[in-house]
Motif scaffolding. Structure first.
Motif, PDB file in Angstrom:
ATOM      1  N   GLN A  88       0.834  -1.207   0.000  1.00 25.17           N
ATOM      2  CA  GLN A  88       0.000   0.000   0.000  1.00 25.17           C
ATOM      3  C   GLN A  88       0.867   1.255   0.000  1.00 25.17           C
ATOM      4  O   GLN A  88       0.595   2.213  -0.715  1.00 25.17           O
ATOM      5  N   ALA A  89       1.916   1.210   0.817  1.00 21.29           N
ATOM      6  CA  ALA A  89       2.820   2.373   0.874  1.00 21.29           C
ATOM      7  C   ALA A  89       3.443   2.639  -0.494  1.00 21.29           C
ATOM      8  O   ALA A  89       3.549   3.784  -0.935  1.00 21.29           O
ATOM      9  N   GLY A  90       3.806   1.564  -1.190  1.00 24.77           N
ATOM     10  CA  GLY A  90       4.389   1.723  -2.521  1.00 24.77           C
ATOM     11  C   GLY A  90       3.384   2.264  -3.519  1.00 24.77           C
ATOM     12  O   GLY A  90       3.710   3.104  -4.369  1.00 24.77           O
ATOM     13  N   SER A  91       2.123   1.815  -3.409  1.00 25.77           N
ATOM     14  CA  SER A  91       1.075   2.284  -4.324  1.00 25.77           C
ATOM     15  C   SER A  91       0.803   3.767  -4.130  1.00 25.77           C
ATOM     16  O   SER A  91       0.632   4.526  -5.086  1.00 25.77           O
ATOM     17  N   VAL A  92       0.759   4.185  -2.875  1.00 23.48           N
ATOM     18  CA  VAL A  92       0.526   5.603  -2.569  1.00 23.48           C
ATOM     19  C   VAL A  92       1.646   6.459  -3.158  1.00 23.48           C
ATOM     20  O   VAL A  92       1.397   7.503  -3.776  1.00 23.48           O
ATOM     21  N   ALA A  93       2.869   6.001  -2.984  1.00 22.73           N
ATOM     22  CA  ALA A  93       4.018   6.758  -3.512  1.00 22.73           C
ATOM     23  C   ALA A  93       3.959   6.846  -5.034  1.00 22.73           C
ATOM     24  O   ALA A  93       4.217   7.908  -5.625  1.00 22.73           O
ATOM     25  N   ARG A  94       3.626   5.697  -5.666  1.00 15.05           N
ATOM     26  CA  ARG A  94       3.532   5.705  -7.137  1.00 15.05           C
ATOM     27  C   ARG A  94       2.409   6.615  -7.601  1.00 15.05           C
ATOM     28  O   ARG A  94       2.540   7.357  -8.579  1.00 15.05           O
ATOM     29  N   LEU A  95       1.261   6.550  -6.922  1.00 16.86           N
ATOM     30  CA  LEU A  95       0.112   7.390  -7.304  1.00 16.86           C
ATOM     31  C   LEU A  95       0.492   8.864  -7.242  1.00 16.86           C
ATOM     32  O   LEU A  95       0.215   9.636  -8.173  1.00 16.86           O
ATOM     33  N   GLN A  96       1.149   9.259  -6.147  1.00 14.16           N
ATOM     34  CA  GLN A  96       1.531  10.664  -5.996  1.00 14.16           C
ATOM     35  C   GLN A  96       2.535  11.086  -7.061  1.00 14.16           C
ATOM     36  O   GLN A  96       2.437  12.176  -7.623  1.00 14.16           O
ATOM     37  N   ALA A  97       3.466  10.205  -7.363  1.00 20.11           N
ATOM     38  CA  ALA A  97       4.494  10.531  -8.364  1.00 20.11           C
ATOM     39  C   ALA A  97       3.887  10.677  -9.747  1.00 20.11           C
ATOM     40  O   ALA A  97       4.196  11.620 -10.486  1.00 20.11           O
ATOM     41  N   VAL A  98       2.996   9.735 -10.096  1.00 25.89           N
ATOM     42  CA  VAL A  98       2.369   9.768 -11.427  1.00 25.89           C
ATOM     43  C   VAL A  98       1.445  10.978 -11.551  1.00 25.89           C
ATOM     44  O   VAL A  98       1.406  11.654 -12.589  1.00 25.89           O
ATOM     45  N   ALA A  99       0.692  11.276 -10.480  1.00 24.50           N
ATOM     46  CA  ALA A  99      -0.210  12.434 -10.500  1.00 24.50           C
ATOM     47  C   ALA A  99       0.578  13.724 -10.639  1.00 24.50           C
ATOM     48  O   ALA A  99       0.201  14.630 -11.385  1.00 24.50           O
ATOM     49  N   LYS A 100       1.708  13.803  -9.932  1.00 21.24           N
ATOM     50  CA  LYS A 100       2.550  15.001 -10.003  1.00 21.24           C
ATOM     51  C   LYS A 100       3.127  15.192 -11.398  1.00 21.24           C
ATOM     52  O   LYS A 100       3.328  16.312 -11.858  1.00 21.24           O
ATOM     53  N   ALA A 101       3.387  14.063 -12.087  1.00 17.95           N
ATOM     54  CA  ALA A 101       3.926  14.129 -13.459  1.00 17.95           C
ATOM     55  C   ALA A 101       2.864  14.508 -14.481  1.00 17.95           C
ATOM     56  O   ALA A 101       3.167  14.719 -15.649  1.00 17.95           O
ATOM     57  N   GLY A 102       1.594  14.555 -14.038  1.00 19.58           N
ATOM     58  CA  GLY A 102       0.518  14.994 -14.928  1.00 19.58           C
ATOM     59  C   GLY A 102      -0.230  13.882 -15.621  1.00 19.58           C
ATOM     60  O   GLY A 102      -1.104  14.152 -16.446  1.00 19.58           O
ATOM     61  N   ASP A 103       0.082  12.621 -15.293  1.00 20.39           N
ATOM     62  CA  ASP A 103      -0.607  11.493 -15.924  1.00 20.39           C
ATOM     63  C   ASP A 103      -1.778  11.080 -15.037  1.00 20.39           C
ATOM     64  O   ASP A 103      -1.703  10.129 -14.256  1.00 20.39           O
ATOM     65  N   ALA A 104      -2.885  11.822 -15.168  1.00 19.74           N
ATOM     66  CA  ALA A 104      -4.040  11.606 -14.305  1.00 19.74           C
ATOM     67  C   ALA A 104      -4.662  10.232 -14.511  1.00 19.74           C
ATOM     68  O   ALA A 104      -5.106   9.585 -13.550  1.00 19.74           O
ATOM     69  N   GLU A 105      -4.696   9.756 -15.774  1.00 21.84           N
ATOM     70  CA  GLU A 105      -5.311   8.453 -16.058  1.00 21.84           C
ATOM     71  C   GLU A 105      -4.525   7.323 -15.380  1.00 21.84           C
ATOM     72  O   GLU A 105      -5.117   6.390 -14.813  1.00 21.84           O
ATOM     73  N   ALA A 106      -3.190   7.401 -15.412  1.00 23.54           N
ATOM     74  CA  ALA A 106      -2.370   6.370 -14.780  1.00 23.54           C
ATOM     75  C   ALA A 106      -2.548   6.399 -13.263  1.00 23.54           C
ATOM     76  O   ALA A 106      -2.612   5.350 -12.605  1.00 23.54           O
ATOM     77  N   ALA A 107      -2.635   7.609 -12.703  1.00 22.86           N
ATOM     78  CA  ALA A 107      -2.848   7.741 -11.265  1.00 22.86           C
ATOM     79  C   ALA A 107      -4.192   7.144 -10.868  1.00 22.86           C
ATOM     80  O   ALA A 107      -4.322   6.475  -9.833  1.00 22.86           O
ATOM     81  N   GLU A 108      -5.190   7.389 -11.735  1.00 23.11           N
ATOM     82  CA  GLU A 108      -6.527   6.856 -11.460  1.00 23.11           C
ATOM     83  C   GLU A 108      -6.509   5.321 -11.509  1.00 23.11           C
ATOM     84  O   GLU A 108      -7.174   4.659 -10.700  1.00 23.11           O
ATOM     85  N   ALA A 109      -5.744   4.748 -12.412  1.00 17.83           N
ATOM     86  CA  ALA A 109      -5.644   3.290 -12.522  1.00 17.83           C
ATOM     87  C   ALA A 109      -5.055   2.697 -11.239  1.00 17.83           C
ATOM     88  O   ALA A 109      -5.505   1.663 -10.739  1.00 17.83           O
ATOM     89  N   ILE A 110      -4.035   3.375 -10.661  1.00 19.04           N
ATOM     90  CA  ILE A 110      -3.431   2.909  -9.406  1.00 19.04           C
ATOM     91  C   ILE A 110      -4.453   2.981  -8.279  1.00 19.04           C
ATOM     92  O   ILE A 110      -4.568   2.067  -7.449  1.00 19.04           O
ATOM     93  N   MET A 111      -5.228   4.087  -8.275  1.00 26.32           N
ATOM     94  CA  MET A 111      -6.246   4.273  -7.244  1.00 26.32           C
ATOM     95  C   MET A 111      -7.300   3.173  -7.325  1.00 26.32           C
ATOM     96  O   MET A 111      -7.694   2.597  -6.294  1.00 26.32           O
ATOM     97  N   GLU A 112      -7.747   2.863  -8.523  1.00 25.32           N
ATOM     98  CA  GLU A 112      -8.760   1.822  -8.715  1.00 25.32           C
ATOM     99  C   GLU A 112      -8.221   0.462  -8.247  1.00 25.32           C
ATOM    100  O   GLU A 112      -8.939  -0.339  -7.640  1.00 25.32           O
ATOM    101  N   LYS A 113      -6.950   0.223  -8.522  1.00 27.09           N
ATOM    102  CA  LYS A 113      -6.334  -1.046  -8.117  1.00 27.09           C
ATOM    103  C   LYS A 113      -6.271  -1.141  -6.596  1.00 27.09           C
ATOM    104  O   LYS A 113      -6.521  -2.195  -5.999  1.00 27.09           O
ATOM    105  N   MET A 114      -5.944  -0.024  -5.965  1.00 29.83           N
ATOM    106  CA  MET A 114      -5.884   0.002  -4.496  1.00 29.83           C
ATOM    107  C   MET A 114      -7.250  -0.284  -3.892  1.00 29.83           C
ATOM    108  O   MET A 114      -7.390  -1.059  -2.942  1.00 29.83           O
ATOM    109  N   LEU A 115      -8.281   0.345  -4.468  1.00 27.40           N
ATOM    110  CA  LEU A 115      -9.638   0.161  -3.954  1.00 27.40           C
ATOM    111  C   LEU A 115     -10.109  -1.275  -4.154  1.00 27.40           C
ATOM    112  O   LEU A 115     -10.739  -1.864  -3.278  1.00 27.40           O
ATOM    113  N   SER A 116      -9.790  -1.849  -5.308  1.00 30.93           N
ATOM    114  CA  SER A 116     -10.225  -3.222  -5.592  1.00 30.93           C
ATOM    115  C   SER A 116      -9.498  -4.239  -4.709  1.00 30.93           C
ATOM    116  O   SER A 116     -10.006  -5.328  -4.440  1.00 30.93           O
ATOM    117  N   ALA A 117      -8.297  -3.861  -4.221  1.00 30.39           N
ATOM    118  CA  ALA A 117      -7.530  -4.753  -3.343  1.00 30.39           C
ATOM    119  C   ALA A 117      -7.950  -4.617  -1.888  1.00 30.39           C
ATOM    120  O   ALA A 117      -7.391  -5.283  -1.006  1.00 30.39           O
TER     121      ALA A 117
END
Length: 795
Positions: A88-117
């Motif tokens: 979970q800690a790794g997913s949060v870090a990746r989500l923040q990094a991807v969102a900061k880079a401007g790739d909202a769709e990729a960040a959303e995919a990580i979020m959906e994966k976290m919720l489904s898990a």
């Protein structure tokens, strides 16, 4: 149990007895160490005691930390604990990094994966997604995750998140949504700050809604939030967008009263507002005010005025401001220069454009593609193909990439050119620019070859076009049909027509119009009609131009029925018939001497609300003339005058002809005399018609009078010399009146002017002389006449 395990248990046990025993042993050990040290180095007793206590405390804490662990979790739970926490800690870090880079769709995919898990994302995760989608301009997804955050119960988003969302609404000119989220902030436990209000004011400014922006500025002050320079600059920008320069000035002055110092952006907005209203004088005033208040003008301050002057065609004024800008120590950028190049381009003033370009290079300003495109357009407007090619080569030398606009602009220079070598060089330049030539460019080159009458080279370029994988379009084929039709080579024109039909191209309505026009030049009405029927079969709406060509082709062949058929087809289509449509049919009726049909279409034209023009009236009067109906000719003439249409010489010629055909010499003469009062001078046709009418009425003296009037008018520069028809008409009139001598005079005048004397005139002359027993003269006249194709007198 080993001795090491026993020692470990003793020193890590939390039992009271173990703790006491450890303390005694450790205290004794510490005391021994201090005694040993004291032998070598005397130490105060208090310090020894303090050291022993500290050592005991540290050691005990250390052993206690290694003491027995709490009851271990079951094996499965332990595995989940060890796996999920790092994941979970790794997913949060990746989500923040991807969102900061401007790739909202990729960040959303990580979020959906976290919720489904089954993980529970943090407040930061939701905030990152809202911010990422807002910055990407995807308001619906940003709002979705904001609502998801609210439903999660984790808490409210922070003010930064909401401000980013409001700013995104502003950038999309969605004022209502920006206002909605600003109003929603208190309910979310957030206090709007200056950034929040500024974002909404900016949204109003972008749409030019000054009253709304002012309303929010007031709310901002009422809420206890002090407007800042951004607030006022947005307000001034709103006024500039709505072209309300006076209001922009008001807010700039109000800004100073509120103790907020204006920056260059604020002054530039006021300058822009005045330029939009067309007052460069007021814009100049504020630029000077800007400098006097210690605010340094920027490139935009000057370029706004330069752009305005350039767009209104004041090129001298724009150049003066460019100089003034340089004198102020502000270096113009390429955009500023392009404003002037645009003005030169529109004016087609390549010489001034060249001078400015050289000046620009001396100032070390690097030109860009837009700059060269404007320069090329200036040359193209003057059809200067040499300069166009020179600019393309210069672009390559400077390493500036040409684009398709560059070459589309360059082709304009070749629209009337017949320089095939230059056209082929243009084609080669596309290769050197690493661009693929399009059909339009090849069509330009082919057009140049066809205008140069070099059809073989045009066909060579056509084959080259096909070899490079570029599909010729209908315009390409039409060019060849048109060229061969112009040359009268109907066989080749039809071959190219067959090729376009066999190509299976989807031909547009406008291209069909061009094709129909080209085929009509071949004089093959049946082929034109076949093409028109094909257009109908392909469910392509024929253009009005195509219909008019069809009508005109039939009219020129004198086929009134077919001309009327195509006019009716046009009337049944979605197109609206125009004056050319009706006039062609009326002209066809006139040629067939069918006045009734001509007037029927004139009535239909009037009912359809299509205004008559001079061609329509001329066709109507001509129809009357061919039918010998002078009264109806005069009716249409008077109607023409009443509608304020100025008659021309053709109008009067048809009117005079109508009277002549009706054998009414008086009325024919009347209309000839009326011509100067309408600003029209009689021409050779007018006089010859009256002269012929007089001759037909067996009034040679009257015919001779008009012949002399015609000669007198020519002497004072008001007319043409009489034609051979006039001389022959007067001569025949005198012959019929029994005066071969007067007839001989006019025929001799014609001979002196090397004008044609018809066999009818000579035949009548010989016959009249023989009848008068003047056989010798008759033989002399007969001998003078040279029989042959030219039928001119020998001299």
């Amino acid at each position: 149990m080993s001795i090491f395990s026993m020692c470990y248990s003793f020193f890590t046990s939390s039992a009271t007895s173990s703790v006491v025993a450890r303390t005694v042993i450790l205290a004794g050990l510490a005391s021994s160490i201090c005694a040993s040290v004291d032998v070598k180095l005397p130490v105060p007793a208090a310090l020894e005691e303090l050291t022993i206590v500290a050592a005991l405390l540290l050691l005990e804490l250390g052993f206690h930390g290694r003491g027995p662990q709490p009851r271990s979790l079951p094996k499965q739970k332990t595995k989940e604990f060890l796996t999920h926490e790092p994941e979970q800690a790794g997913s949060v870090a990746r989500l923040q990094a991807v969102a900061k880079a401007g790739d909202a769709e990729a960040a959303e995919a990580i979020m959906e994966k976290m919720l489904s898990a089954g993980h529970k994302p943090s407040l930061v995760c939701y905030g990152s997604l809202v911010t990422a989608f807002a910055k990407a301009g995807n308001l619906s997804r940003a709002e979705h995750w904001l609502q998801a955050l609210d439903a999660s119960g984790l808490g409210s988003p922070n003010a930064i998140c909401l401000n980013v969302l409001i700013s995104a609404c502003a950038k999309l000119n969605d004022v209502e949504r920006a206002e909605h989220w600003l109003d929603a902030m208190p309910a979310l436990g957030l206090i709007p700050d200056s950034l929040s209000y500024n974002a909404v004011i900016d949204a109003c400014a972008r749409t030019g809604d000054v009253p709304r922006a002012e309303c929010w500025l007031k709310k901002m002050r009422d809420a206890g939030t002090a407007p800042n320079v951004v607030s006022y600059s947005s307000m001034i920008h709103a006024c500039a967008r709505s072209c309300n320069a006076r209001r922009a000035e008001y807010w700039l002055e109000r800004m100073a009263d509120q103790g907020c110092e204006a920056n260059a952006i604020c002054y530039n907005a006021v300058i822009n507002a005045w330029c939009k209203e067309g007052s460069t004088a007021r814009a100049t005033h504020w630029l000077e005010q800007m400098s006097s208040h210690g605010v340094t003008p920027t490139v935009n301050s000057y370029s706004t005025i330069i752009d305005k002057l350039a767009k209104v065609g004041d090129i001298d004024g724009a150049e003066a401001w460019l100089t003034r800008m340089a004198d102020a120590g502000i270096e113009a950028d390429v955009v500023s220069y392009n404003m002037l190049f645009s003005a030169y381009s529109k004016a087609g003033d390549s010489s001034r454009a060249n001078r400015l370009f050289e000046h620009m290079r001396k100032r070390n300003v690097t030109p860009n593609t837009v700059c060269f495109n404007l320069l090329i357009n200036a040359h193209a407007r003057q059809a200067d193909t040499t300069s166009v090619l020179s600019r393309l080569m210069q672009m390559r030398e400077l390493g500036i990439q040409a684009d398709h606009i560059t070459f589309n602009t360059a082709t304009k220079a070749f629209w009337r050119s017949s320089d095939t070598a230059a056209a082929i060089m243009l084609l080669e330049e596309t290769k050197l620019a690493r661009l693929k030539a399009d059909p339009a460019l090849y069509n330009t080159v082919i057009g140049v070859c066809l205008r140069a009458k070099d059809i073989s080279k045009a066909e060579q370029q056509f084959r080259r076009m096909e070899c490079t994988g570029i599909q010729p379009d209908a315009t390409t084929y039409c060019a060849f049909v048109d060229a061969y039709a112009h040359d009268g080579n109907l066989r080749m024109a039809e071959q190219w027509l067959d090729r376009i039909e066999a190509s299976g191209l989807k031909v547009s309505s406008s291209t069909y119009s061009t094709l129909v026009n080209a085929v009509s030049k071949m004089g093959n009405v049946e082929r034109v009609e076949k093409l028109a029927h094909k257009i109908e079969q392909q469910d392509t709406e024929m253009s009005r131009s195509a219909y008019n060509t069809m009508i005109s082709s039939c009219a020129q062949k004198g086929d009134v029925d077919r001309a009327e058929f195509w006019l009716n087809q046009l009337l049944r289509s979605k197109m609206q018939a125009d004056v050319a449509s009706y006039s062609s049919v009326i002209h066809a009726c006139a040629k067939s001497k069918n006045l009734k049909r001509a007037e029927f279409w004139l009535e239909k034209m009037e009912e359809a609300g299509v205004p008559f023009n001079i061609v329509t009236y001329n066709s109507a009067i001509n129809a009357c003339a061919r039918s010998g109906n002078a009264a109806r000719a005069e009716y249409w003439f008077k109607k023409m005058i009443n509608q304020g249409i100025q008659p021309g010489v053709l109008t009067f010629n048809s009117l005079v002809n109508a009277c002549a055909k009706a054998s009414d010499v008086d009325r024919a003469e009347h209309w000839l005399k009326c011509m100067p009062s309408h600003g029209v001078q009689p021409d050779a046709v007018t006089y010859s018609t009256v002269i012929h009418a007089c001759g037909g009425a067996r009034d040679p003296a009257r015919a001779e009078t008009w012949m002399k009037a015609m000669l007198d008018a020519h002497r004072v520069g008001h007319g043409e010399l009489p034609s051979s028809f006039c001389y022959n008409s007067v001569a025949q009139a005198w012959i019929r009146a029994g005066d071969p001598d007067r007839a001989g005079h006019w025929l001799s005048e014609a001979q002196a002017l090397s004008l044609e004397v018809t066999s009818a005139s000579v035949g009548c002359m010989v016959s009249a002389l023989n009848k008068a027993k003047r056989h010798q003269e008759a033989r002399s006249w007969s001998a003078k006449f040279e029989t042959g194709s030219s039928r001119r007198w020998s001299r």
